[in-house]
Design a protein around this motif. Structure first.
Motif, PDB file in Angstrom:
ATOM      1  N   LYS A   1       0.668  -1.258   0.123  1.00 25.45           N
ATOM      2  CA  LYS A   1       0.021  -0.002   0.118  1.00 25.45           C
ATOM      3  C   LYS A   1       0.989   1.252   0.048  1.00 25.45           C
ATOM      4  CE  LYS A   1      -3.778   2.018   2.588  1.00 25.45           C
ATOM      5  NZ  LYS A   1      -4.807   1.937   3.829  1.00 25.45           N
ATOM      6  N   GLY A   2       0.864   1.890  -1.249  1.00 26.77           N
ATOM      7  CA  GLY A   2       1.720   3.243  -1.164  1.00 26.77           C
ATOM      8  C   GLY A   2       2.849   3.115  -2.442  1.00 26.77           C
ATOM      9  N   ASP A   3       3.608   3.909  -2.075  1.00 30.92           N
ATOM     10  CA  ASP A   3       4.849   3.984  -3.077  1.00 30.92           C
ATOM     11  C   ASP A   3       6.221   2.975  -2.870  1.00 30.92           C
ATOM     12  OD1 ASP A   3       6.610   4.645  -5.074  1.00 30.92           O
ATOM     13  OD2 ASP A   3       7.006   6.849  -4.350  1.00 30.92           O
ATOM     14  N   PHE A   4       5.851   1.856  -3.363  1.00 34.73           N
ATOM     15  CA  PHE A   4       6.808   0.724  -2.965  1.00 34.73           C
ATOM     16  C   PHE A   4       8.280   1.135  -3.621  1.00 34.73           C
ATOM     17  CE2 PHE A   4       9.310  -3.326  -3.424  1.00 34.73           C
ATOM     18  CZ  PHE A   4       9.433  -3.384  -1.857  1.00 34.73           C
ATOM     19  N   GLU A   5       8.098   1.748  -4.549  1.00 33.33           N
ATOM     20  CA  GLU A   5       9.513   2.157  -5.357  1.00 33.33           C
ATOM     21  C   GLU A   5      10.300   3.200  -4.630  1.00 33.33           C
ATOM     22  OE1 GLU A   5      11.246   4.006  -9.543  1.00 33.33           O
ATOM     23  OE2 GLU A   5       9.194   3.615  -9.344  1.00 33.33           O
ATOM     24  N   SER A   6       9.814   4.017  -3.830  1.00 35.20           N
ATOM     25  CA  SER A   6      10.401   5.005  -3.101  1.00 35.20           C
ATOM     26  C   SER A   6      11.029   4.355  -1.706  1.00 35.20           C
ATOM     27  CB  SER A   6       9.406   6.329  -2.575  1.00 35.20           C
ATOM     28  OG  SER A   6       9.424   6.927  -3.838  1.00 35.20           O
ATOM     29  N   PHE A   7      10.154   3.474  -1.285  1.00 37.20           N
ATOM     30  CA  PHE A   7      10.512   2.753  -0.016  1.00 37.20           C
ATOM     31  C   PHE A   7      11.601   1.678  -0.248  1.00 37.20           C
ATOM     32  CE2 PHE A   7      10.260  -0.896   2.976  1.00 37.20           C
ATOM     33  CZ  PHE A   7      10.001  -0.375   3.971  1.00 37.20           C
ATOM     34  N   PHE A   8      11.572   1.293  -1.386  1.00 36.29           N
ATOM     35  CA  PHE A   8      12.791   0.352  -1.779  1.00 36.29           C
ATOM     36  C   PHE A   8      14.022   0.845  -1.913  1.00 36.29           C
ATOM     37  CE2 PHE A   8      15.374  -2.010  -5.238  1.00 36.29           C
ATOM     38  CZ  PHE A   8      15.368  -3.385  -4.524  1.00 36.29           C
ATOM     39  N   GLN A   9      13.824   2.164  -2.812  1.00 38.45           N
ATOM     40  CA  GLN A   9      15.114   2.899  -3.146  1.00 38.45           C
ATOM     41  C   GLN A   9      15.523   3.477  -1.852  1.00 38.45           C
ATOM     42  OE1 GLN A   9      16.362   4.000  -6.019  1.00 38.45           O
ATOM     43  NE2 GLN A   9      18.026   5.277  -4.852  1.00 38.45           N
ATOM     44  N   LYS A  10      14.964   3.705  -0.825  1.00 35.65           N
ATOM     45  CA  LYS A  10      15.390   4.356   0.354  1.00 35.65           C
ATOM     46  C   LYS A  10      16.080   3.373   1.357  1.00 35.65           C
ATOM     47  CE  LYS A  10      13.776   6.724   4.577  1.00 35.65           C
ATOM     48  NZ  LYS A  10      12.767   7.351   5.168  1.00 35.65           N
ATOM     49  N   HIS A  11      15.689   2.076   1.413  1.00 40.30           N
ATOM     50  CA  HIS A  11      15.693   1.129   2.515  1.00 40.30           C
ATOM     51  C   HIS A  11      16.947  -0.005   1.706  1.00 40.30           C
ATOM     52  CE1 HIS A  11      13.554   3.082   5.459  1.00 40.30           C
ATOM     53  NE2 HIS A  11      12.653   2.788   4.668  1.00 40.30           N
ATOM     54  N   ILE A  12      16.791  -0.287   0.569  1.00 38.58           N
ATOM     55  CA  ILE A  12      17.852  -1.206   0.001  1.00 38.58           C
ATOM     56  C   ILE A  12      18.651  -0.600  -0.987  1.00 38.58           C
ATOM     57  CG2 ILE A  12      17.917  -2.846  -2.029  1.00 38.58           C
ATOM     58  CD1 ILE A  12      16.997  -3.869   0.856  1.00 38.58           C
ATOM     59  N   GLU A  13      18.375   0.399  -2.018  1.00 41.19           N
ATOM     60  CA  GLU A  13      19.422   0.955  -2.658  1.00 41.19           C
ATOM     61  C   GLU A  13      20.290   1.926  -1.872  1.00 41.19           C
ATOM     62  OE1 GLU A  13      20.013   0.179  -5.654  1.00 41.19           O
ATOM     63  OE2 GLU A  13      18.067  -0.223  -6.740  1.00 41.19           O
ATOM     64  N   GLU A  14      19.679   2.736  -1.316  1.00 42.18           N
ATOM     65  CA  GLU A  14      20.573   3.604  -0.242  1.00 42.18           C
ATOM     66  C   GLU A  14      21.067   3.053   0.959  1.00 42.18           C
ATOM     67  OE1 GLU A  14      18.104   7.178   0.158  1.00 42.18           O
ATOM     68  OE2 GLU A  14      17.674   7.367  -1.774  1.00 42.18           O
ATOM     69  N   GLY A  15      20.352   2.190   1.640  1.00 43.74           N
ATOM     70  CA  GLY A  15      20.888   1.485   2.603  1.00 43.74           C
ATOM     71  C   GLY A  15      20.287   2.048   3.878  1.00 43.74           C
ATOM     72  N   GLN A  16      19.376   2.774   4.003  1.00 45.71           N
ATOM     73  CA  GLN A  16      18.814   3.352   5.374  1.00 45.71           C
ATOM     74  C   GLN A  16      17.884   2.224   6.062  1.00 45.71           C
ATOM     75  OE1 GLN A  16      16.961   7.352   5.139  1.00 45.71           O
ATOM     76  NE2 GLN A  16      17.923   7.555   2.963  1.00 45.71           N
ATOM     77  N   LYS A  17      18.254   2.423   7.411  1.00 49.73           N
ATOM     78  CA  LYS A  17      17.392   1.390   8.218  1.00 49.73           C
ATOM     79  C   LYS A  17      16.005   1.713   8.314  1.00 49.73           C
ATOM     80  CE  LYS A  17      19.588   2.766  12.244  1.00 49.73           C
ATOM     81  NZ  LYS A  17      20.568   3.438  11.379  1.00 49.73           N
ATOM     82  N   VAL A  18      15.233   0.705   8.234  1.00 46.16           N
ATOM     83  CA  VAL A  18      13.597   0.578   8.096  1.00 46.16           C
ATOM     84  C   VAL A  18      13.149   1.243   9.553  1.00 46.16           C
ATOM     85  CG1 VAL A  18      13.201  -1.045   6.273  1.00 46.16           C
ATOM     86  CG2 VAL A  18      13.630  -1.756   8.900  1.00 46.16           C
ATOM     87  N   ASP A  19      12.086   1.626   9.783  1.00 40.44           N
ATOM     88  CA  ASP A  19      11.430   2.110  11.122  1.00 40.44           C
ATOM     89  C   ASP A  19      10.965   1.045  11.910  1.00 40.44           C
ATOM     90  OD1 ASP A  19      10.473   3.690  13.078  1.00 40.44           O
ATOM     91  OD2 ASP A  19       8.970   4.533  11.950  1.00 40.44           O
ATOM     92  N   LEU A  20      11.779   0.468  12.607  1.00 41.68           N
ATOM     93  CA  LEU A  20      11.193  -0.799  13.161  1.00 41.68           C
ATOM     94  C   LEU A  20      10.354  -0.364  14.481  1.00 41.68           C
ATOM     95  CD1 LEU A  20      14.271  -3.078  13.148  1.00 41.68           C
ATOM     96  CD2 LEU A  20      11.943  -3.504  12.241  1.00 41.68           C
TER      97      LEU A  20
END
Length: 560
Positions: A438-457
């Motif tokens: 639900k939402g913009d997965f491409e931006s989420f993937f870019q942020k947390h896999i491509e750029e390597g930022q931690k997900v908000d646990l």
């Protein structure tokens, strides 16, 4: 059901046709000989000669991190014609020069172990040949002609071995005559061959044969315990994927002595998985549970669902394998482990990720050079990918009101891989996830896999009303070694290492470090100004690292 098979019993398998050509494309006869009190394998082979008068046999001098494998080669001879033989170390081939009018060649050669003393973790990928047993892989056992088709008929004859001598390999068990019809040459070249005092245990999963071949007197566990773990692992993994297509599968397990600590290696091969495990009180059955579940899960994640660009997608092939290792074990209570185990392993993975000095390195830095030479980068895709998979799984379940999960994504990836030969690319993964996110997965993937930022646990745990602690102890060694690892290059001021007395410039003459573990002390022997110091400390520091509470409510909310 577990059944022990005596070495003299024959295990019939439907993998190989009973029909044989009068002459196979490639035939081997293997026997044991003793020369100068050294046990060796004597191999005779027959195959079609190249019409040019030069036939090349592939036999690498370097493979799987091992070098100088030609040291294991004894004499090589042409048996049916006059000619010459050259060893080309650089290309990894044996060059046969012979008359052009010869249709088939017969060659014999000897193989022997090239190291003395007890087996160690450093030697498990070299040929092991002694009076008790042999343990070899295809590439360091069989020379293969380069002038054959990709698929050929291969025959194996295990001649002159005693009746009670086990013969066991990636293609069957107990068979003295083996016919491999229409065998893929690459699959033949990626196999394990053992013999001697191995004990073989066998069973079935949905009518398909599985076996464990092991030897020696194990200290940490019994054969039957290991086989039970293998049986449970294969049963539940195959059920998850809906894949019971593999008619035969074996695990080989050899022990090696190790004084302190535990270690194990595992290698996925054709119809098989080969392991070597330290045999001492530091090793435990739980390590086999992890090893089997992680490595055998690669049959689907990484092998069937293949990365398009290896290191670029290691976050998936290693990280998602890691996540589904924890999930498969806990969901099916393999070896009695349950949801508490899942929380324990997810917490450990989160701690390891947050403690990594490259925790937020971009995915592009997980390249071939970094991954294979740098410990931090080699572990990063395991930890990042597993935490990412965990996050996706919970979010998909939340947004679908429990109707879907990451399992649905994995089954779709598997279906596309098997029906369309679809490989795992980032664009393809984005396309699939858009149907579940639900939402913009491409931006989420870019942020947390491509750029390597931690997900908000913290946000995730709060939204799902999971009980958690926002702070945790994480691993911090507290110092760096010099390049030659013989002295202390720097120390983090205020760290546990600093407080224990470690200082820059100290000479290191002994060390015991459980890399990444917050449950074991670091022990150092240091020299400073001519004085020897013994220092021990727990390598931990407090950090904002969310950790799930191992409560029954959390276990139920996570679906266990």
């Amino acid at each position: 059901m577990l059944k022990r098979v005596l070495p003299t019993a024959l295990l019939a398998t439907f993998l190989f046709s009973c029909q044989q050509k009068s002459t196979s494309d490639l035939s081997y006869s293997i026997s044991s000989v003793t020369r100068d009190s050294i046990t060796q394998l004597h191999i005779k082979m027959e195959f079609a000669a190249d019409t040019s008068g030069v036939t090349n046999l592939s036999f690498p001098n370097e493979a799987w991190g091992e070098t100088d494998l030609y040291q294991t080669l004894g004499s090589i001879q042409l048996l049916n014609v006059e000619g010459a033989i050259e060893k080309d170390l650089d290309s990894g081939r044996i060059v046969l020069m012979h008359p052009k009018n010869v249709e088939r060649l017969k060659v014999e050669y000897l193989l022997q172990q090239d190291f003395d003393g007890e087996l160690s973790s450093r030697a498990v990928y070299r040929p092991i040949i002694n009076q008790d047993y042999f343990h070899l892989f295809s590439h360091n056992m069989f020379m293969v002609p380069e002038n054959t088709d990709d698929k050929i008929d291969i025959s194996l004859s295990w001649a002159d071995f005693p009746e009670d001598y086990t013969i066991h390999n990636s293609f069957g068990s107990g068979e003295r005559e083996q016919s491999l019809v229409d065998m893929d040459k690459n699959q033949f070249g990626n196999a394990i061959f053992v013999g001697g005092d191995f004990r073989v245990f066998d069973g079935e999963v949905k009518g398909n044969k599985i076996s464990l071949a092991t030897r020696g007197e194990w200290v940490p566990f019994k054969d039957e315990e290991v086989f039970e773990v293998l049986d449970q692992t294969l049963t539940h993994q195959r059920n998850f994927w809906g894949d019971h297509s593999q008619g035969y599968f074996t695990v080989t397990m050899q022990p090696f002595p190790q004084e302190m600590g535990s270690s194990f290696q595992g290698t996925g091969l054709t119809n098989s998985f080969a392991t070597s495990v330290s045999n001492n009180d530091f090793t435990e059955i739980g390590q086999m549970v992890y090893l089997f579940n992680h490595e055998l899960m690669h049959n689907w994640i990484g092998h069937t669902i293949q990365n398009d660009n290896e290191e670029e997608q290691y976050w998936f092939s290693e990280g998602f394998t890691e996540y589904y290792t924890f999930k498969n074990i806990a969901k099916n209570k393999i070896n009695g482990l349950d949801g508490a185990f899942f929380i324990q392993e997810i917490n450990r993975t989160i701690r390891d990720l947050y403690a990594s000095p490259v925790v937020e390195a971009p995915n592009a830095e997980i390249n071939y050079e970094n991954f294979w030479t740098n410990y931090d980068y080699s572990k990063l895709p395991y930890w990042r990918g597993a935490v990412f998979a965990f996050y996706l799984d919970l979010k998909i379940q939340e947004t679908s009101n429990g109707k879907k999960s990451l399992n649905d994504v994995m089954h779709r990836l598997y279906a596309d891989a098997t029906s369309k030969n679809q490989k795992l690319t980032h664009d393809y993964f984005l396309t699939v996830l858009n149907d579940y996110w639900k939402g913009d997965f491409e931006s989420f993937f870019q942020k947390h896999i491509e750029e390597g930022q931690k997900v908000d646990l913290v946000g995730l745990f709060s939204d799902l009303e999971l009980e958690f602690s926002p702070m945790s102890d994480i691993y911090e060694l507290g110092f760096t070694f010099s390049d030659d690892r013989k002295s202390i290059a720097s120390v983090v001021e205020g760290s546990a290492a600093w407080q224990a007395g470690v200082r820059k410039g100290d000479e290191v003459f002994s060390r015991s470090i459980w890399q990444g573990s917050i449950d074991h002390d670091v022990e150092l022997g240091l020299r400073r100004n001519g004085q020897e110091l013994k220092i021990a400390y727990r390598p931990i520091t407090k950090a904002e690292v969310p950790q799930l509470e191992s409560t029954q409510e959390n276990i139920q909310k996570l679906g266990f």
